[in-house]
Write an enzyme that holds these catalytic residues in place. Structure first.
Site, PDB file in Angstrom:
ATOM      1  N   LYS A  80       0.841  -1.212   0.000  1.00 54.29           N
ATOM      2  CA  LYS A  80       0.000   0.000   0.000  1.00 54.29           C
ATOM      3  C   LYS A  80       0.872   1.258   0.000  1.00 54.29           C
ATOM      4  O   LYS A  80       0.647   2.186  -0.767  1.00 54.29           O
ATOM      5  CB  LYS A  80      -0.933   0.016   1.229  1.00 54.29           C
ATOM      6  CG  LYS A  80      -1.819  -1.200   1.362  1.00 54.29           C
ATOM      7  CD  LYS A  80      -2.726  -1.134   2.569  1.00 54.29           C
ATOM      8  CE  LYS A  80      -2.027  -1.151   3.912  1.00 54.29           C
ATOM      9  NZ  LYS A  80      -1.292  -2.395   4.211  1.00 54.29           N
TER      10      LYS A  80
ATOM     11  N   ARG B 174      -9.357   0.991   9.602  1.00 53.01           N
ATOM     12  CA  ARG B 174      -8.908  -0.382   9.829  1.00 53.01           C
ATOM     13  C   ARG B 174      -9.914  -1.170  10.646  1.00 53.01           C
ATOM     14  O   ARG B 174      -9.666  -2.341  10.935  1.00 53.01           O
ATOM     15  CB  ARG B 174      -7.602  -0.333  10.623  1.00 53.01           C
ATOM     16  CG  ARG B 174      -6.370  -0.709   9.836  1.00 53.01           C
ATOM     17  CD  ARG B 174      -5.216  -0.522  10.787  1.00 53.01           C
ATOM     18  NE  ARG B 174      -4.060  -1.226  10.379  1.00 53.01           N
ATOM     19  CZ  ARG B 174      -3.074  -0.666   9.681  1.00 53.01           C
ATOM     20  NH1 ARG B 174      -3.154   0.580   9.305  1.00 53.01           N
ATOM     21  NH2 ARG B 174      -2.011  -1.370   9.384  1.00 53.01           N
TER      22      ARG B 174
ATOM     23  N   ARG C  86      11.737  -6.026   4.360  1.00 50.37           N
ATOM     24  CA  ARG C  86      11.553  -4.572   4.190  1.00 50.37           C
ATOM     25  C   ARG C  86      12.608  -3.784   4.977  1.00 50.37           C
ATOM     26  O   ARG C  86      12.964  -4.125   6.098  1.00 50.37           O
ATOM     27  CB  ARG C  86      10.168  -4.150   4.679  1.00 50.37           C
ATOM     28  CG  ARG C  86      10.032  -2.631   4.672  1.00 50.37           C
ATOM     29  CD  ARG C  86       8.615  -2.160   4.800  1.00 50.37           C
ATOM     30  NE  ARG C  86       7.928  -2.664   5.970  1.00 50.37           N
ATOM     31  CZ  ARG C  86       6.622  -2.520   6.156  1.00 50.37           C
ATOM     32  NH1 ARG C  86       5.887  -1.906   5.260  1.00 50.37           N
ATOM     33  NH2 ARG C  86       6.057  -3.010   7.239  1.00 50.37           N
TER      34      ARG C  86
ATOM     35  N   ARG D  29      11.755  -2.131  10.715  1.00 49.12           N
ATOM     36  CA  ARG D  29      10.726  -1.717  11.683  1.00 49.12           C
ATOM     37  C   ARG D  29      10.585  -2.763  12.793  1.00 49.12           C
ATOM     38  O   ARG D  29      10.654  -3.958  12.540  1.00 49.12           O
ATOM     39  CB  ARG D  29       9.376  -1.550  10.960  1.00 49.12           C
ATOM     40  CG  ARG D  29       9.229  -0.219  10.290  1.00 49.12           C
ATOM     41  CD  ARG D  29       8.052  -0.121   9.352  1.00 49.12           C
ATOM     42  NE  ARG D  29       6.783  -0.641   9.835  1.00 49.12           N
ATOM     43  CZ  ARG D  29       5.636  -0.523   9.166  1.00 49.12           C
ATOM     44  NH1 ARG D  29       5.603   0.103   8.001  1.00 49.12           N
ATOM     45  NH2 ARG D  29       4.524  -1.024   9.646  1.00 49.12           N
TER      46      ARG D  29
ATOM     47  N   ARG E  29      -0.064  -9.041  13.395  1.00 43.76           N
ATOM     48  CA  ARG E  29      -0.682  -8.070  12.483  1.00 43.76           C
ATOM     49  C   ARG E  29      -1.612  -8.767  11.487  1.00 43.76           C
ATOM     50  O   ARG E  29      -2.676  -8.243  11.163  1.00 43.76           O
ATOM     51  CB  ARG E  29       0.412  -7.283  11.747  1.00 43.76           C
ATOM     52  CG  ARG E  29       1.093  -6.278  12.654  1.00 43.76           C
ATOM     53  CD  ARG E  29       2.433  -5.854  12.124  1.00 43.76           C
ATOM     54  NE  ARG E  29       2.354  -5.063  10.916  1.00 43.76           N
ATOM     55  CZ  ARG E  29       3.386  -4.881  10.090  1.00 43.76           C
ATOM     56  NH1 ARG E  29       4.552  -5.458  10.345  1.00 43.76           N
ATOM     57  NH2 ARG E  29       3.248  -4.130   9.033  1.00 43.76           N
TER      58      ARG E  29
HETATM   59  P1  AP5 Z   1       4.869  -1.651   1.765  1.00 45.01           P
HETATM   60  O1  AP5 Z   1       4.517  -0.769   0.613  1.00 45.01           O
HETATM   61  O2  AP5 Z   1       5.662  -1.076   2.889  1.00 45.01           O
HETATM   62  O3  AP5 Z   1       3.549  -2.374   2.293  1.00 45.01           O
HETATM   63  P2  AP5 Z   1       2.332  -1.791   3.135  1.00 45.01           P
HETATM   64  O4  AP5 Z   1       1.104  -2.455   2.618  1.00 45.01           O
HETATM   65  O5  AP5 Z   1       2.356  -0.293   3.146  1.00 45.01           O
HETATM   66  O6  AP5 Z   1       2.719  -2.405   4.532  1.00 45.01           O
HETATM   67  P3  AP5 Z   1       2.697  -1.821   6.005  1.00 45.01           P
HETATM   68  O7  AP5 Z   1       3.345  -2.877   6.841  1.00 45.01           O
HETATM   69  O8  AP5 Z   1       3.295  -0.456   6.086  1.00 45.01           O
HETATM   70  O9  AP5 Z   1       1.198  -1.763   6.272  1.00 45.01           O
HETATM   71  P4  AP5 Z   1       0.550  -1.874   7.615  1.00 45.01           P
HETATM   72  O10 AP5 Z   1      -0.846  -1.608   7.210  1.00 45.01           O
HETATM   73  O11 AP5 Z   1       0.769  -3.109   8.376  1.00 45.01           O
HETATM   74  O12 AP5 Z   1       1.340  -0.795   8.486  1.00 45.01           O
HETATM   75  P5  AP5 Z   1       1.035   0.719   8.835  1.00 45.01           P
HETATM   76  O13 AP5 Z   1       2.291   1.459   8.688  1.00 45.01           O
HETATM   77  O14 AP5 Z   1      -0.190   1.203   8.127  1.00 45.01           O
HETATM   78  O15 AP5 Z   1       5.639  -2.922   1.159  1.00 45.01           O
HETATM   79  C1  AP5 Z   1       6.154  -3.923   2.022  1.00 45.01           C
HETATM   80  C2  AP5 Z   1       7.498  -4.432   1.456  1.00 45.01           C
HETATM   81  O16 AP5 Z   1       7.259  -5.066   0.193  1.00 45.01           O
HETATM   82  C3  AP5 Z   1       8.516  -3.309   1.171  1.00 45.01           C
HETATM   83  O17 AP5 Z   1       9.790  -3.813   1.495  1.00 45.01           O
HETATM   84  C4  AP5 Z   1       8.401  -3.047  -0.336  1.00 45.01           C
HETATM   85  O18 AP5 Z   1       9.626  -2.639  -0.871  1.00 45.01           O
HETATM   86  C5  AP5 Z   1       7.994  -4.426  -0.857  1.00 45.01           C
HETATM   87  N1  AP5 Z   1       7.068  -4.337  -1.983  1.00 45.01           N
HETATM   88  C6  AP5 Z   1       6.015  -3.502  -2.119  1.00 45.01           C
HETATM   89  N2  AP5 Z   1       5.358  -3.740  -3.278  1.00 45.01           N
HETATM   90  C7  AP5 Z   1       6.045  -4.770  -3.868  1.00 45.01           C
HETATM   91  C8  AP5 Z   1       5.855  -5.492  -5.093  1.00 45.01           C
HETATM   92  N3  AP5 Z   1       4.841  -5.197  -5.924  1.00 45.01           N
HETATM   93  N4  AP5 Z   1       6.708  -6.494  -5.367  1.00 45.01           N
HETATM   94  C9  AP5 Z   1       7.725  -6.799  -4.523  1.00 45.01           C
HETATM   95  N5  AP5 Z   1       7.963  -6.154  -3.356  1.00 45.01           N
HETATM   96  C10 AP5 Z   1       7.119  -5.155  -3.047  1.00 45.01           C
HETATM   97  O19 AP5 Z   1       0.641   0.593  10.371  1.00 45.01           O
HETATM   98  C11 AP5 Z   1       1.572   0.219  11.353  1.00 45.01           C
HETATM   99  C12 AP5 Z   1       0.872   0.110  12.696  1.00 45.01           C
HETATM  100  O20 AP5 Z   1       0.313   1.390  13.077  1.00 45.01           O
HETATM  101  C13 AP5 Z   1      -0.324  -0.860  12.763  1.00 45.01           C
HETATM  102  O21 AP5 Z   1       0.078  -2.203  12.965  1.00 45.01           O
HETATM  103  C14 AP5 Z   1      -1.090  -0.278  13.950  1.00 45.01           C
HETATM  104  O22 AP5 Z   1      -0.519  -0.640  15.174  1.00 45.01           O
HETATM  105  C15 AP5 Z   1      -0.927   1.224  13.761  1.00 45.01           C
HETATM  106  N6  AP5 Z   1      -2.007   1.774  12.952  1.00 45.01           N
HETATM  107  C16 AP5 Z   1      -1.886   2.316  11.696  1.00 45.01           C
HETATM  108  N7  AP5 Z   1      -3.082   2.699  11.247  1.00 45.01           N
HETATM  109  C17 AP5 Z   1      -3.981   2.391  12.208  1.00 45.01           C
HETATM  110  C18 AP5 Z   1      -5.388   2.502  12.303  1.00 45.01           C
HETATM  111  N8  AP5 Z   1      -6.125   3.016  11.307  1.00 45.01           N
HETATM  112  N9  AP5 Z   1      -6.000   2.075  13.445  1.00 45.01           N
HETATM  113  C19 AP5 Z   1      -5.283   1.570  14.463  1.00 45.01           C
HETATM  114  N10 AP5 Z   1      -3.938   1.395  14.434  1.00 45.01           N
HETATM  115  C20 AP5 Z   1      -3.302   1.815  13.311  1.00 45.01           C
END
Ligand code: AP5
Length: 210
Positions: A13, A88, A122, A155, A166
């Site tokens: 994402k 979420r 990552r 991370r 997660r």
């Molecule tokens: P990446 O693009 O980083 O993936 P992502 O979907 O953004 O993954 P996240 O782990 O950041 O999402 P998340 O939803 O768990 O975490 P968030 O930061 O929102 O890609 C991942 C890897 O794959 C990278 O290394 C990239 O290079 C590689 N890649 C990408 N696309 C690729 C492709 N096509 N082919 C090959 N490789 C590829 O949230 C973190 C924490 O914050 C949560 O766990 C929670 O505790 C809190 N939080 C955030 N939002 C909320 C909410 N709304 N409510 C409550 N808690 C929240």
């Protein structure tokens, strides 16, 4: 355009949002990135959420909803936005509907096995937050961000136990949003398994953008 990016952790994402923000000329608003910046700054919000995020659980709805409401009230979000990682939970989706009208929800479709592979490899820039991967998106120089020269780190929530938590939290609390938005007729599915350029093409096609 007012968009939500929905999908499991590691679906890509954030990687796609970094490109889509330029394609659509709207801000990329990542709740995870806002929380990580608060943790790095050791602000009251950061101190409150650090242990929750490191363990792979969700921050409480009240805190998260207030944060997004304030962010969407800023002028740059008036014409559109990409909400990455929010909502979420169903209560977050219901609250969002009270203060903004989302046009499309992009659902990133990917199996768990790919998620684990992507998250465990990552690396993230401490300076600008750019994402890399040890196999799929290597920086030009090991451990150094191509964009800003910042240090790349793993991370805390990309450790094995936190990844499992997660995914469990995603299935229980976030996946129900797929049916929620599909029933409203605004959900589009994007195959997130291929390489990044193909996912970008899939995204353009799903939203009919050049
Ligand atoms: P990446 O693009 O980083 O993936 P992502 O979907 O953004 O993954 P996240 O782990 O950041 O999402 P998340 O939803 O768990 O975490 P968030 O930061 O929102 O890609 C991942 C890897 O794959 C990278 O290394 C990239 O290079 C590689 N890649 C990408 N696309 C690729 C492709 N096509 N082919 C090959 N490789 C590829 O949230 C973190 C924490 O914050 C949560 O766990 C929670 O505790 C809190 N939080 C955030 N939002 C909320 C909410 N709304 N409510 C409550 N808690 C929240």
């Amino acid at each position: 355009m007012k968009l939500i990016f929905l999908g499991p952790p590691g679906a890509g994402k954030g990687t796609l949002a970094a490109k889509a923000t330029e394609i659509l000329n709207v801000p990329h608003i990542s709740t995870g990135a806002i929380f990580r910046a608060a943790i790095a700054a050791k602000s009251p919000l950061g101190l409150k959420v650090k242990a929750i995020i490191d363990s792979g659980k969700l921050v409480d709805d009240g805190t998260t909803i207030e944060l997004v409401k304030e962010r969407l009230a800023q002028s740059d979000a008036a014409k559109g936005y990409i909400l990455d990682g929010f909502p979420r939970t169903i209560p977050q989706a219901e609250a969002l509907a009270d203060f903004s009208t989302v046009e499309k929800v992009v659902n990133f479709d990917i199996p768990d096995s790919s998620v684990v592979e992507r998250l465990s490899g990552r690396r993230v820039c401490r300076g600008c937050g750019a994402n890399y991967h040890v196999s799929f998106q290597k920086p030009k120089k090991d451990g150094v961000c191509d964009a800003c020269g910042g240090e790349l780190y793993t991370r805390d929530d990309d450790k094995k136990e936190a990844i499992e938590k997660r995914l469990e939290v995603y299935r229980a609390q976030t996946a129900p949003l797929i049916d929620h938005y599909r029933a409203k007729g605004i959900l589009v599915d994007v195959d997130a398994r291929p390489q990044v350029d193909t996912v970008v093409a899939n995204f353009r096609k799903a939203l009919s953008v050049q």
